[in-house]
Design a protein around this motif. Structure first.
Motif, PDB file in Angstrom:
ATOM      1  N   ILE A  24       0.833  -1.205   0.000  1.00 21.27           N
ATOM      2  CA  ILE A  24       0.000   0.000   0.000  1.00 21.27           C
ATOM      3  C   ILE A  24       0.864   1.249   0.000  1.00 21.27           C
ATOM      4  N   PHE A  25       1.898   1.274   0.825  1.00 22.95           N
ATOM      5  CA  PHE A  25       2.772   2.449   0.889  1.00 22.95           C
ATOM      6  C   PHE A  25       3.454   2.710  -0.460  1.00 22.95           C
ATOM      7  N   ILE A  26       3.979   1.655  -1.075  1.00 20.89           N
ATOM      8  CA  ILE A  26       4.730   1.841  -2.315  1.00 20.89           C
ATOM      9  C   ILE A  26       3.801   2.250  -3.461  1.00 20.89           C
ATOM     10  N   ILE A  27       2.677   1.588  -3.597  1.00 27.30           N
ATOM     11  CA  ILE A  27       1.765   1.932  -4.692  1.00 27.30           C
ATOM     12  C   ILE A  27       1.156   3.313  -4.483  1.00 27.30           C
ATOM     13  N   MET A  28       0.828   3.661  -3.264  1.00 24.51           N
ATOM     14  CA  MET A  28       0.298   4.996  -2.994  1.00 24.51           C
ATOM     15  C   MET A  28       1.351   6.069  -3.259  1.00 24.51           C
ATOM     16  N   GLU A  29       2.613   5.766  -2.984  1.00 22.76           N
ATOM     17  CA  GLU A  29       3.662   6.749  -3.284  1.00 22.76           C
ATOM     18  C   GLU A  29       3.804   6.939  -4.790  1.00 22.76           C
ATOM     19  N   ARG A  30       3.700   5.845  -5.541  1.00 22.21           N
ATOM     20  CA  ARG A  30       3.757   5.973  -6.998  1.00 22.21           C
ATOM     21  C   ARG A  30       2.528   6.721  -7.517  1.00 22.21           C
ATOM     22  N   PHE A  31       1.401   6.464  -6.917  1.00 26.48           N
ATOM     23  CA  PHE A  31       0.187   7.188  -7.310  1.00 26.48           C
ATOM     24  C   PHE A  31       0.297   8.664  -6.944  1.00 26.48           C
ATOM     25  N   ALA A  32       0.933   8.962  -5.812  1.00 30.68           N
ATOM     26  CA  ALA A  32       1.148  10.356  -5.428  1.00 30.68           C
ATOM     27  C   ALA A  32       2.067  11.060  -6.423  1.00 30.68           C
ATOM     28  N   SER A  33       3.104  10.368  -6.882  1.00 32.54           N
ATOM     29  CA  SER A  33       3.979  10.948  -7.898  1.00 32.54           C
ATOM     30  C   SER A  33       3.223  11.192  -9.194  1.00 32.54           C
ATOM     31  N   LEU A  34       2.317  10.291  -9.533  1.00 31.84           N
ATOM     32  CA  LEU A  34       1.506  10.482 -10.727  1.00 31.84           C
ATOM     33  C   LEU A  34       0.609  11.710 -10.589  1.00 31.84           C
ATOM     34  N   ILE A  35      -0.047  11.860  -9.450  1.00 28.50           N
ATOM     35  CA  ILE A  35      -0.893  13.035  -9.220  1.00 28.50           C
ATOM     36  C   ILE A  35      -0.045  14.305  -9.220  1.00 28.50           C
ATOM     37  N   HIS A  36       1.164  14.208  -8.678  1.00 27.54           N
ATOM     38  CA  HIS A  36       2.075  15.350  -8.675  1.00 27.54           C
ATOM     39  C   HIS A  36       2.390  15.809 -10.097  1.00 27.54           C
ATOM     40  N   ASP A  37       2.584  14.871 -11.035  1.00 24.60           N
ATOM     41  CA  ASP A  37       2.866  15.232 -12.415  1.00 24.60           C
ATOM     42  C   ASP A  37       1.613  15.714 -13.144  1.00 24.60           C
ATOM     43  N   VAL A  38       0.495  15.069 -12.868  1.00 24.63           N
ATOM     44  CA  VAL A  38      -0.742  15.463 -13.543  1.00 24.63           C
ATOM     45  C   VAL A  38      -1.179  16.862 -13.123  1.00 24.63           C
ATOM     46  N   LYS A  39      -0.996  17.209 -11.860  1.00 23.80           N
ATOM     47  CA  LYS A  39      -1.394  18.513 -11.333  1.00 23.80           C
ATOM     48  C   LYS A  39      -0.361  19.606 -11.609  1.00 23.80           C
ATOM     49  N   GLY A  40       0.615  19.314 -12.415  1.00 23.12           N
ATOM     50  CA  GLY A  40       1.610  20.329 -12.734  1.00 23.12           C
ATOM     51  C   GLY A  40       2.612  20.560 -11.630  1.00 23.12           C
ATOM     52  N   GLN A  41       3.254  19.491 -11.171  1.00 19.80           N
ATOM     53  CA  GLN A  41       4.284  19.564 -10.122  1.00 19.80           C
ATOM     54  C   GLN A  41       3.729  20.156  -8.824  1.00 19.80           C
ATOM     55  N   ASP A  42       2.539  19.709  -8.459  1.00 20.03           N
ATOM     56  CA  ASP A  42       1.892  20.194  -7.231  1.00 20.03           C
ATOM     57  C   ASP A  42       2.350  19.327  -6.058  1.00 20.03           C
ATOM     58  N   HIS A  43       3.167  19.896  -5.179  1.00 19.54           N
ATOM     59  CA  HIS A  43       3.683  19.141  -4.037  1.00 19.54           C
ATOM     60  C   HIS A  43       2.602  18.893  -2.985  1.00 19.54           C
ATOM     61  N   THR A  44       1.646  19.778  -2.910  1.00 22.71           N
ATOM     62  CA  THR A  44       0.568  19.594  -1.927  1.00 22.71           C
ATOM     63  C   THR A  44      -0.235  18.334  -2.223  1.00 22.71           C
ATOM     64  N   ALA A  45      -0.552  18.122  -3.486  1.00 26.52           N
ATOM     65  CA  ALA A  45      -1.296  16.919  -3.871  1.00 26.52           C
ATOM     66  C   ALA A  45      -0.490  15.665  -3.558  1.00 26.52           C
ATOM     67  N   TYR A  46       0.824  15.730  -3.764  1.00 25.10           N
ATOM     68  CA  TYR A  46       1.678  14.576  -3.482  1.00 25.10           C
ATOM     69  C   TYR A  46       1.615  14.201  -2.002  1.00 25.10           C
ATOM     70  N   TRP A  47       1.797  15.173  -1.127  1.00 20.95           N
ATOM     71  CA  TRP A  47       1.818  14.877   0.296  1.00 20.95           C
ATOM     72  C   TRP A  47       0.438  14.540   0.844  1.00 20.95           C
ATOM     73  N   LEU A  48      -0.602  15.018   0.206  1.00 23.34           N
ATOM     74  CA  LEU A  48      -1.948  14.622   0.626  1.00 23.34           C
ATOM     75  C   LEU A  48      -2.184  13.131   0.372  1.00 23.34           C
ATOM     76  N   VAL A  49      -1.723  12.642  -0.770  1.00 26.03           N
ATOM     77  CA  VAL A  49      -1.885  11.215  -1.075  1.00 26.03           C
ATOM     78  C   VAL A  49      -1.036  10.375  -0.129  1.00 26.03           C
ATOM     79  N   VAL A  50       0.199  10.816   0.143  1.00 24.39           N
ATOM     80  CA  VAL A  50       1.067  10.082   1.065  1.00 24.39           C
ATOM     81  C   VAL A  50       0.454  10.053   2.465  1.00 24.39           C
TER      82      VAL A  50
END
Length: 355
Positions: A24-50
């Motif tokens: 769960i941790f690893i896949i969610m981190e990869r999903f957070a990186s995906l959201i980070h790229d989709v949202k235009g390098q949004d770090h807030t979205a990344y840490w929210l998913v983590v």
């Protein structure tokens, strides 16, 4: 100093919890990186998913996983009486495997909607999610046995304290030794005692009802044959190591199906959803204990027949994204199960038939 049973219990529980949380941790981190790229390098979205992944693992551990494990370990008598299914496996599938597959499908949907291909999670579904599931399955199978010393049996229901019957000789009944017309005084009526032998029977004996069936039963695997020659080490075996082999072979077909879902042509299409849904249905076989007769039916209904349908469809749409070996294996197992289980009960396929 803690006993060996306590150390083994702690080791198993730590490994199972790691198999629950790490995917769960690893896949969610990869999903957070995906959201980070989709949202235009949004770090807030990344840490929210983590943070959501950490909160999820913490909550399910405290509210579901720990109470379930406590009840199972506390009620040992109840768990020993009900060996037809495994509550730990059910909890693991719902808490870990299902969310991981859901995140993978959501990742595909997010990338398709935005028209960009960032990450298709090539190695994670098979190398991480299914591998963790296999580890939990192995632990549940090997839990009744010891980790040190010799192992006589993996199945706790099997009692090997007594002799093991391996061969049944033909047994002559009493009626084959006593003439049926013999009276109370031992005299024979209407039939001479010194009648000639027929079919190889001694004279004066009558051929009565006799069981000609010599049944050869398989010896228990807990009593393997040994060889004492110079190459005797080649005959050595241990059921605990065979559990690992059997478990990996049991899940090999599901691993291939999950691998197909990671192919870019499949992952970025609508076909990824039925593939992951059927792969999760296949994992439900883990709930049933290996010695349960229901496992054969569930293997065909939840695994082989659905996998044959989806693989034929995938080959028709995308070409040979999966080897032809696997659909042939699925249809052969399905047909043989139907034939030997149901059709052989019909009169035309009965024991008196020409086959």
């Amino acid at each position: 100093m803690p006993s060996g049973k306590i150390i083994k219990l702690i080791l198993y529980e730590v490994l199972q919890f790691a198999a629950l949380s790490v995917p769960i941790f690893i896949i969610m981190e990869r999903f957070a990186s995906l959201i980070h790229d989709v949202k235009g390098q949004d770090h807030t979205a990344y840490w929210l998913v983590v943070a959501a992944s950490i909160a999820y693992v913490t909550s399910v551990t405290l509210l579901v996983w720990t109470p379930v494990k406590y009840v199972i370990l506390k009620k040992r008598r109840l768990s020993q009486e009900n060996r037809q299914w495994r509550p730990t496996a059910l909890a693991y599938l719902i808490l870990c495997t299902l969310p991981c597959f859901a995140i993978l499908m959501a990742s595909s949907k997010v990338q398709v909607d935005h028209g960009h291909e960032y990450d298709h999670f090539t190695e994670l579904p098979a190398s991480l999610v299914i591998f963790s599931l296999i580890c939990v399955d192995i632990i549940e199978r090997i839990r009744p046995s010891r980790l040190m010393g010799r192992c006589d049996s993996i199945n706790p229901d099997l009692d090997t304290s007594g002799p093991v019957l391996t061969h049944l000789e033909p047994v002559t009944t009493v009626s084959s030794q006593v003439p049926p017309d013999e009276g109370d005084n031992g005299s024979t009526q209407d039939k001479p005692v010194d009648a000639p032998a027929s079919n190889g029977n001694p004279s004066g004996r009558w051929q009565g009802t006799r069981s000609h069936t010599a049944a050869y039963l398989y010896s228990s695997t807990s009593r393997p044959r040994t060889y004492s020659g110079p190459l005797g080490f080649l005959w050595r075996r241990d059921l605990r190591s065979e559990v690992f082999v059997d478990t990996f072979m049991f899940w090999l077909d599901t691993v291939e199906m999950v691998r197909v879902a990671g192919e870019p042509s499949v992952f970025y299409s609508a076909w990824v959803f039925p593939v992951y849904v059927l792969a999760f249905l296949s994992t439900l076989r883990m709930i049933i204990t290996p010695n349960n007769p229901l496992l054969s039916f569930t293997g065909v209904a939840l695994h082989d027949f659905p996998f044959f349908i989806i693989r034929v469809a995938l080959i028709a749409v995308f070409g040979f994204v999966t080897p032809l070996f696997y659909p042939l294996k699925n249809i052969l197992i399905s047909l043989t199960y139907i034939y030997f289980t149901f059709m052989t009960k019909l009169k035309i396929f009965g024991p008196q038939s020409m086959f």
